[in-house]
Design an enzyme around this catalytic site. Structure first.
Site, PDB file in Angstrom:
ATOM      1  CG  HIS A 136      -0.406   0.257   2.519  1.00  0.00           C
ATOM      2  ND1 HIS A 136      -0.111  -0.751   3.404  1.00  0.00           N
ATOM      3  CD2 HIS A 136      -0.078   1.407   3.164  1.00  0.00           C
ATOM      4  CE1 HIS A 136       0.364  -0.231   4.526  1.00  0.00           C
ATOM      5  NE2 HIS A 136       0.401   1.092   4.402  1.00  0.00           N
ATOM      6  CG  ASP A 166       0.044  -4.081   2.799  1.00  0.00           C
ATOM      7  OD1 ASP A 166       0.169  -3.482   1.720  1.00  0.00           O
ATOM      8  OD2 ASP A 166      -0.013  -3.507   3.899  1.00  0.00           O
ATOM      9  N   GLY A 249       3.223   6.885   8.058  1.00  0.00           N
ATOM     10  CA  GLY A 249       4.572   7.016   7.525  1.00  0.00           C
ATOM     11  C   GLY A 249       5.475   5.873   7.932  1.00  0.00           C
ATOM     12  CG  ASN A 250       6.262   4.432  11.910  1.00  0.00           C
ATOM     13  OD1 ASN A 250       5.652   5.147  12.689  1.00  0.00           O
ATOM     14  ND2 ASN A 250       7.587   4.353  11.905  1.00  0.00           N
ATOM     15  CB  SER A 251       3.224   1.820   5.953  1.00  0.00           C
ATOM     16  OG  SER A 251       1.995   1.579   6.553  1.00  0.00           O
TER      17      SER A 251
END
Length: 331
Positions: A136, A166, A249-251
């Site tokens: 994503h 993902d 933002g950590n994804s």
């Protein structure tokens, strides 16, 4: 709170109760002007860069001090973490086209969007540096830009995706990096998430809110936590649950054990006024086969022999306009 299974939505589904959401942690910002990223100067010839050794992170022997342990893990592992900026174009409703002389014109107009996430360097081979992240984070990208440990910006391309889990692997060219930059980055050491114990301390590193790399720490709250990954409740995935802060933002960033080994990819958090400290990371040992497939330049699907480029050729026009960012941005 109800005891039903939380879901990671493809759109704005309500979860658990009104206001509760499982948020895929990539931060979405507004429109940005094209060309905002500077190119990288060439310093040495391509042959030398392809053969420059990129260091690996070390396996640490931690001390009894929690603060010094976290600091050591951060210092050792931050060179392997990158920030990812995704610039995409989506169709939005043009309401002015519905009236007057514009009534027969195109009811949609294109809008440029920017989102940010994180990634982890996991491989260097054949003049390419491979970065593991969430699907994503890179979905529908027109351009992808990676910011490395020394703040160098470099364009990346998609190498392979596993949409169901993902995950995605993107790559950058060593020829686009200076010799100094190659010395500043590192390849993450892969750990064994199957050995994690509940209560074990972990460290999360990622590009929280797009401000640059930040470090949080917590414990493993649960392992093998089954969470539905779409509106289809029959499809679920096992996650590491942690109370380390996982923010937009950590994804795609790293969840690390106290030896500095990569044991998870931070992906989502449960967000609610009554919920605190429920972040989720994809367990690295569960997806090694998927990663190996993507490193070969293939997408993970029912047939793992489809080159990654064909995925975007076949699906680029099939996405609905509201699915450019299939996650909620929770402030």
């Amino acid at each position: 709170m109800k005891n039903e299974m939380p879901k990671i939505p493809n759109s704005n589904h309500k979860l658990l109760k009104k206001g509760t959401k499982l948020v895929l942690s990539a931060a979405t910002f507004g429109v940005v002007a094209a060309g905002s990223f500077q190119g990288v100067n060439y310093v040495v010839d391509n042959y030398n860069k392809q053969n420059t050794t990129v260091q690996s992170t070390n396996v640490l022997k931690t001390s009894s001090s929690t603060t010094s342990n976290v600091s050591a893990v951060a210092q050792n592992c931050m060179p392997s973490i990158v920030s990812i900026t995704n610039v995409s174009v989506s169709d939005v409703q043009n309401y002015f086209s519905m009236y007057g002389n514009n009534s027969r014109s195109n009811p949609f107009t294109q809008q440029e969007n920017t989102s940010v996430g994180s990634g982890v360097i996991i491989n260097k081979k054949n003049g390419e540096i491979d970065i593991l992240t969430n699907y994503h984070v890179i979905e529908n990208a027109k351009t992808l830009t990676c910011t490395l440990a020394d703040n160098t910006n470099v364009e990346a391309t998609v190498k392979g995706v596993d949409e169901n889990r993902d995950l995605a692997v993107i790559s950058i060219k060593t020829k686009d990096l200076s010799e100094d930059t190659l010395k500043q980055i590192a390849i993450a050491t892969i750990g064994d998430s199957d050995k994690l114990q509940v209560g074990e301390q972990v460290v999360a590193i990622g590009n929280a809110l797009g401000y640059g790399q930040s470090v949080t720490t917590g414990i493993v709250s649960a392992t093998n936590r089954s969470v539905s990954t779409s509106s289809d409740t029959d499809k679920s995935q096992s996650y590491i649950q942690t109370d380390a802060a996982i923010n937009p933002g950590n994804s795609g960033g790293a969840l690390l054990n106290m030896s500095g080994e990569l044991i998870g990819i931070n992906s989502a958090k449960l967000s609610d006024t009554d919920v605190e400290g429920m972040g989720y990371a994809i367990a690295i040992s569960d997806v090694k086969d998927s990663i190996d497939t993507m490193l070969q330049g293939k997408d993970v699907s029912t047939s793992c022999n489809t080159p990654s480029s064909s995925y975007y050729q076949q699906n680029d026009e099939d996405h609905e306009s509201d699915s450019v960012f299939p996650f909620d941005f929770w402030n």
